[in-house]
Design an enzyme around this catalytic site. Structure first.
Site, PDB file in Angstrom:
ATOM      1  N   LYS A 176       0.702  -1.108  -0.016  1.00 44.25           N
ATOM      2  CA  LYS A 176       0.030   0.120  -0.111  1.00 44.25           C
ATOM      3  C   LYS A 176       0.761   1.393   0.146  1.00 44.25           C
ATOM      4  O   LYS A 176       1.962   1.250   0.693  1.00 44.25           O
ATOM      5  CB  LYS A 176      -1.020  -0.082   1.287  1.00 44.25           C
ATOM      6  CG  LYS A 176      -1.995   1.040   1.251  1.00 44.25           C
ATOM      7  CD  LYS A 176      -2.969   0.981   2.447  1.00 44.25           C
ATOM      8  CE  LYS A 176      -3.941   2.067   2.471  1.00 44.25           C
ATOM      9  NZ  LYS A 176      -4.853   1.945   3.353  1.00 44.25           N
TER      10      LYS A 176
ATOM     11  N   SER B 190     -10.026   1.945   2.669  1.00 37.50           N
ATOM     12  CA  SER B 190      -8.998   2.593   1.734  1.00 37.50           C
ATOM     13  C   SER B 190      -8.040   1.635   0.989  1.00 37.50           C
ATOM     14  O   SER B 190      -7.344   2.115   0.207  1.00 37.50           O
ATOM     15  CB  SER B 190      -8.361   3.667   2.633  1.00 37.50           C
ATOM     16  OG  SER B 190      -7.560   3.008   3.491  1.00 37.50           O
TER      17      SER B 190
ATOM     18  N   SER C 129     -10.306  -0.700   6.986  1.00 40.21           N
ATOM     19  CA  SER C 129      -9.801  -0.340   5.665  1.00 40.21           C
ATOM     20  C   SER C 129      -8.979  -1.760   5.038  1.00 40.21           C
ATOM     21  O   SER C 129      -8.524  -1.750   3.805  1.00 40.21           O
ATOM     22  CB  SER C 129      -8.875   0.745   5.563  1.00 40.21           C
ATOM     23  OG  SER C 129      -9.682   1.953   5.556  1.00 40.21           O
TER      24      SER C 129
END
Length: 504
Positions: free
Chosen positions: A87, A162, A186
């Protein structure tokens, strides 16, 4: 051969490489080719757009090094040579870290995050940095400054957020593993929407050093994988005390080690008591999600567990408390992005005007919204009414979990109230978007571990997920229960359907 390399588990690939049936370079090349074939830049409705940066040359060099050291008999980790997507809020030397925002566009950090160091030390091979909601603020990965990511099960739908890029990369067979972060759901919500296993560890089990902060008292890094075993293996690699992170759990101070996530992984659920959280189901949940959840409960009973009702009485206050605590911490954390020290700078006649112009140009609308909410909640005259009150509710929720775990071994609920929804469906309604976190936020506020595991198919054949929550440092118990359901269901993790990503 290529298809087998893409669909195999991380544990399977590691075993094949250890047996020298296949090289790390072959595995990496197969996944880089898959990224090139399916990811795109987000401009086409057939692009997954999971990655913002692909570090192909670096990945190939690392793979060649792993292969060479294997030939010479050097010790390698349990996931050596396995590719991973990272990420884009974990710092990594030599690669941009944008956090999905224009305000850090082009910034290349001079240091690695602790989790990045741990991945390197374990010879896990990072393929690149994945798309995300800007500063991890969102539930759909539509808030990225670089365009949305699409769900590999249906390219017209969101992957969740997210950490949607990390989830989509694994679901699309672009990587067998990825790392995301979970502040209010998330990791778990994208895992459910993309048919994956996703884990939020006990708060403090994984270092936050080098992880760009959203809400410091909530943020936690964790794995995505296509199997429970793979997720447990990856979490075992990244967990551990880090003196550079003041919130990191020190086993010496707490008087116990972090759990061995693999020791009892296949022990099953016979003899365990599973509590069904009454407040985290019912109204607002899609019928298909509830049907899959009820089927999971029947399976647990058939496997020898005792299933009982359990209550988190203050869970209904979790969402409003979270959306005061998290924006307040974000308001403080994001103050450092001022156009002076690093990142974007929009010149203006005065420092004050420069700061305002930089932040206006660099932050997207959702980030600005949450900064304003947080700044208001922390302001004079409102601090006690908002932030302090939310903090009290947070303590009540943590106490509810502690009380519940005196009676049950784990708690379960649906992970998300719905399957993946169409792109653009909720972008104009922030409240509707926030409601995606209704089942995941309570565990985040309490700091307890939680794992989402695929548990069926809902509307239009799209994946659903079941959330297993454990007591503090009960991560091993969460994985054990998730593994039992996974083994009983035997679901195929590879996306299917008319609108799914191209097959391997």
């Amino acid at each position: 051969m290529t298809s087998d390399l893409l669909t195999d588990t991380a544990a399977g690939l590691a075993a094949r490489m250890a047996a020298r049936e296949v090289s790390a370079r072959e595995v990496v090349d197969a996944h880089l080719d898959r990224i090139e074939a399916t990811d795109g830049d987000g401009t086409s409705d057939t692009d997954v757009h999971a990655f913002l940066t692909v570090v192909a040359d670096t990945a190939r060099r690392h793979a060649d090094d792993v292969d060479q050291r294997r030939v010479t008999g050097r010790d390698l980790g349990p996931l050596a040579g396995v590719p991973l997507a990272l990420k884009d809020l974990f710092t990594m030397r030599g690669a941009p870290t944008t956090v999905g925002s224009r305000i850090l566009e082009g910034w290349v950090p001079p240091y690695d995050a602790t989790v990045t160091e741990k991945l390197r030390a374990a010879d896990v091979i990072v393929l690149g940095k994945t798309n995300m909601d800007e500063f991890a603020m969102g539930s759909s990965t539509e808030n990225s400054a670089y365009g949305p990511t699409r769900n590999p099960w249906d390219l017209g739908r969101v992957p969740g957020g997210s950490s949607g890029g990390s989830a989509a990369a694994v679901a699309a067979l672009q990587a067998p593993l990825s790392l995301g972060t979970d502040t209010g759901g998330s990791i778990r919500q994208p895992a459910a929407l993309c048919g994956l296993v996703g884990s939020k560890p006990t708060y403090g089990a994984v270092s936050r050093y080098g992880m760009v902060a959203f809400a410091s008292s909530l943020d936690q890094a964790g794995p995505f994988a296509r199997s429970v075993t793979d997720a447990a293996l990856l979490q075992s690699v990244i967990q551990g005390h880090d003196p550079r992170d003041s919130t990191s759990i020190d086993p010496v101070r707490v008087g116990r080690d972090l759990p061995d996530l693999l020791a009892d992984l296949d022990a099953g659920v016979e003899g365990l008591t599973i509590g069904v959280v009454t407040e985290l189901q019912g109204e607002g949940y899609e019928p298909g999600v509830l049907a899959a959840f009820e089927d999971s409960l029947r399976r647990f009973e058939a496997l020898g567990a005792t299933v009982v009702e359990a209550s988190i009485p203050h869970a209904s206050y979790g969402l409003p408390a979270y959306y005061l605590v998290a924006p307040s911490e974000a308001s403080s954390n994001l103050a450092r992005f001022d156009g002076v020290r690093y990142g974007l700078r929009v010149d203006a006649p005065t420092a004050e005007e420069m700061n305002a112009a930089t932040r206006g140009a660099g932050f997207g609308p959702e980030v600005r919204r949450r900064i304003m909410i947080g700044t208001h909640a922390l302001s004079s005259g409102y601090y006690d009414a908002f932030y302090n009150q939310a903090s009290r509710v947070r303590r009540l929720i943590a106490n509810d979990f502690a009380t519940a775990f005196e009676q049950v071994d784990v708690l379960v609920s649906p992970t998300s109230p719905s399957v993946a929804f169409p792109l653009g469906d909720k972008t104009d309604d922030p409240l509707a978007m926030y409601l995606n976190d209704v089942a995941t936020v309570p565990a985040s506020l309490a700091g307890v571990p939680a794992v989402s595991v695929p548990n069926g198919r809902g509307a239009e054949g799209l994946p659903t997920g079941l959330q297993v929550m454990g007591p503090l440092l009960g991560d091993d118990r969460c994985f054990r229960v998730a593994r039992a359901l996974e083994a009983d269901l035997g679901l195929d993790p590879v996306p299917s359907g008319a609108n799914a990503v191209a097959p391997a």
